[in-house]
Design a protein around this motif. Structure first.
Motif, PDB file in Angstrom:
ATOM      1  N   TYR A   1      -4.733  24.726   7.518  1.00 24.49           N
ATOM      2  CA  TYR A   1      -5.454  23.608   6.738  1.00 24.49           C
ATOM      3  C   TYR A   1      -4.774  22.110   6.942  1.00 24.49           C
ATOM      4  N   LEU A   2      -3.477  22.211   7.418  1.00 25.44           N
ATOM      5  CA  LEU A   2      -3.041  20.894   7.726  1.00 25.44           C
ATOM      6  C   LEU A   2      -3.459  20.408   9.157  1.00 25.44           C
ATOM      7  N   PHE A   3      -3.738  21.291   9.969  1.00 26.37           N
ATOM      8  CA  PHE A   3      -4.365  20.752  11.374  1.00 26.37           C
ATOM      9  C   PHE A   3      -5.811  20.446  11.041  1.00 26.37           C
ATOM     10  N   LEU A   4      -6.646  21.315  10.301  1.00 26.76           N
ATOM     11  CA  LEU A   4      -7.803  20.768   9.970  1.00 26.76           C
ATOM     12  C   LEU A   4      -7.947  19.452   9.162  1.00 26.76           C
ATOM     13  N   ASP A   5      -7.316  19.063   8.376  1.00 23.18           N
ATOM     14  CA  ASP A   5      -6.993  17.659   7.693  1.00 23.18           C
ATOM     15  C   ASP A   5      -6.954  16.687   8.495  1.00 23.18           C
ATOM     16  N   ALA A   6      -5.905  16.876   9.798  1.00 25.90           N
ATOM     17  CA  ALA A   6      -5.553  15.896  10.630  1.00 25.90           C
ATOM     18  C   ALA A   6      -6.781  15.621  11.421  1.00 25.90           C
ATOM     19  N   LEU A   7      -7.403  16.812  12.007  1.00 26.73           N
ATOM     20  CA  LEU A   7      -8.526  16.761  12.875  1.00 26.73           C
ATOM     21  C   LEU A   7      -9.753  15.934  12.152  1.00 26.73           C
ATOM     22  N   THR A   8      -9.712  16.211  10.757  1.00 26.56           N
ATOM     23  CA  THR A   8     -10.828  15.593  10.177  1.00 26.56           C
ATOM     24  C   THR A   8     -10.427  13.762  10.002  1.00 26.56           C
ATOM     25  N   GLY A   9      -9.451  13.776   9.909  1.00 24.82           N
ATOM     26  CA  GLY A   9      -8.907  12.110   9.955  1.00 24.82           C
ATOM     27  C   GLY A   9      -9.218  11.513  11.331  1.00 24.82           C
ATOM     28  N   MET A  10      -8.998  12.093  12.368  1.00 23.83           N
ATOM     29  CA  MET A  10      -9.456  11.473  13.492  1.00 23.83           C
ATOM     30  C   MET A  10     -11.097  11.480  13.771  1.00 23.83           C
ATOM     31  N   ILE A  11     -11.824  12.231  13.234  1.00 29.30           N
ATOM     32  CA  ILE A  11     -13.149  12.351  13.397  1.00 29.30           C
ATOM     33  C   ILE A  11     -13.670  11.239  12.489  1.00 29.30           C
ATOM     34  N   ILE A  12     -13.056  11.050  11.359  1.00 25.68           N
ATOM     35  CA  ILE A  12     -13.593   9.874  10.221  1.00 25.68           C
ATOM     36  C   ILE A  12     -13.490   8.900  11.003  1.00 25.68           C
ATOM     37  N   SER A  13     -12.366   8.241  11.801  1.00 16.95           N
ATOM     38  CA  SER A  13     -12.188   7.098  12.372  1.00 16.95           C
ATOM     39  C   SER A  13     -13.198   6.963  13.590  1.00 16.95           C
ATOM     40  N   ILE A  14     -13.643   7.904  14.206  1.00 19.31           N
ATOM     41  CA  ILE A  14     -14.746   7.793  15.130  1.00 19.31           C
ATOM     42  C   ILE A  14     -16.064   7.849  14.671  1.00 19.31           C
ATOM     43  N   MET A  15     -16.375   8.441  13.549  1.00 21.17           N
ATOM     44  CA  MET A  15     -17.515   8.445  12.883  1.00 21.17           C
ATOM     45  C   MET A  15     -17.696   7.042  12.212  1.00 21.17           C
ATOM     46  N   VAL A  16     -16.592   6.408  11.738  1.00 19.92           N
ATOM     47  CA  VAL A  16     -16.809   4.960  11.202  1.00 19.92           C
ATOM     48  C   VAL A  16     -17.164   3.862  12.171  1.00 19.92           C
ATOM     49  N   VAL A  17     -16.428   3.957  13.363  1.00 14.14           N
ATOM     50  CA  VAL A  17     -17.076   2.907  14.372  1.00 14.14           C
ATOM     51  C   VAL A  17     -18.441   3.492  14.908  1.00 14.14           C
ATOM     52  N   ALA A  18     -18.851   4.771  15.111  1.00 12.13           N
ATOM     53  CA  ALA A  18     -20.150   4.982  15.597  1.00 12.13           C
ATOM     54  C   ALA A  18     -21.094   4.359  14.508  1.00 12.13           C
TER      55      ALA A  18
END
Length: 301
Positions: free
Chosen positions: A6-23
């Motif tokens: 769950y911690l790994f998935l949470d961190a991965l989600t954070g990275m995806i959020i940054s990419i999504m916001v820029v996109a």
């Protein structure tokens, strides 16, 4: 599933959020923010509908189908505010400072959730070790939020803080909704309400600009058009699984650190800039989160 996953998935989600916001921001700049929101919601809704149709015989995909409180069906409306707030903070302060201000809003609201038990979250108390760890994380947030003081715009930073608070609130509500409907169906409903709200808002108040923006889509890279909606599906579904599995403050700190680290990478790749202060702030936040986890592990047999 164990805590590490769950911690790994949470961190991965954070990275995806940054990419999504820029996109989303880049698509909004190329067209309009209304076009970006509506296109992303159509793509996300299409993906989730296909998944539900293909897995309608699977209980894991179909979900329990319990009756949920009426207000959870309108949770997608948060996305209308969040996308617009993110758009204006990114274009006026840059990706790193925008993420820093969003991070602060996420962390502040998640701390309130844990201390008060608001919105159904488990109520938790603070001990001395947790307080010290949170202070370390707070220092990291302050460093990140003030690192861009040469271009500091208080108004847009406050917008970023509001976006972060709304993001964490939406994530908690998404997770609560998923406990009634299942993550996939709850996410689909969020996209439906977000799309309907965006369609009504933009065609009432920005009709000409939105129609003109749609006419620009044929000249834009398909990857940019598709990326925001596809990443949004991952973010909404993953947070539905994760948020209620770990304390909200841990989730916020992991999301925050991952978002900041990814925003640093995005600044280097796309904007040829790098901030040592933001890197130091992210490291401090990770140390603070580790201290919180250690305090909980020692206190819980």
């Amino acid at each position: 599933m164990n805590l590490a996953f769950y911690l790994f998935l949470d961190a991965l989600t954070g990275m995806i959020i940054s990419i999504m916001v820029v996109a989303n921001t880049l698509l909004g700049q190329a067209t309009t923010m209304g076009v970006s929101l509506l296109v992303n919601h159509v793509i996300g809704l299409s993906i989730l509908t296909l998944v539900l149709l293909g897995g309608r015989k699977s209980e894991a995909i179909r979900g329990p189908g319990k009756q949920a409180p009426w207000y959870l069906y309108f949770n997608g409306l948060f996305g209308l505010a969040i996308l617009n707030l993110n758009y204006y903070t990114v274009i006026n302060t840059g990706a790193s400072l925008a993420m820093a201000s969003t991070v602060f809003g996420q962390s502040f609201s998640s701390l309130l959730f844990d201390l008060t038990g608001w919105m159904g979250m488990q109520k938790r108390t603070l001990n001395k070790k947790k307080v010290l760890s949170l202070i370390v994380s707070g220092i990291g947030i302050i460093i990140m939020a003030t690192s861009g003081n040469n271009h500091f715009a208080v108004f847009f930073v406050l917008l970023g803080v509001l976006a972060g608070a709304l993001t964490m609130t939406q994530m908690v509500l998404n997770s609560t909704f998923a406990s009634y409907k299942g993550p996939i169906r709850a996410s689909q409903q969020n996209f439906i309400s977000g799309f309907c709200g965006g369609l009504l808002f933009y065609f009432l108040f920005q009709r000409q600009e939105t129609l003109a923006g749609f006419s620009q889509l044929p000249s834009i890279s398909p990857l940019l058009i598709l990326s925001g909606g596809m990443l949004a599906v991952f973010v909404v579904v993953s947070t539905s699984y994760v948020i209620i599995k770990i304390p909200a403050i841990y989730s916020a700190l992991l999301l925050s650190s991952a978002q900041i680290l990814m925003s640093l990478v995005l600044d280097v790749l796309f904007f040829d800039s790098f901030s040592v202060a933001l890197l130091i702030g992210a490291i401090l936040m990770l140390l603070g989160m580790a201290g919180n986890l250690a305090a909980d592990k020692k206190a819980t047999p």
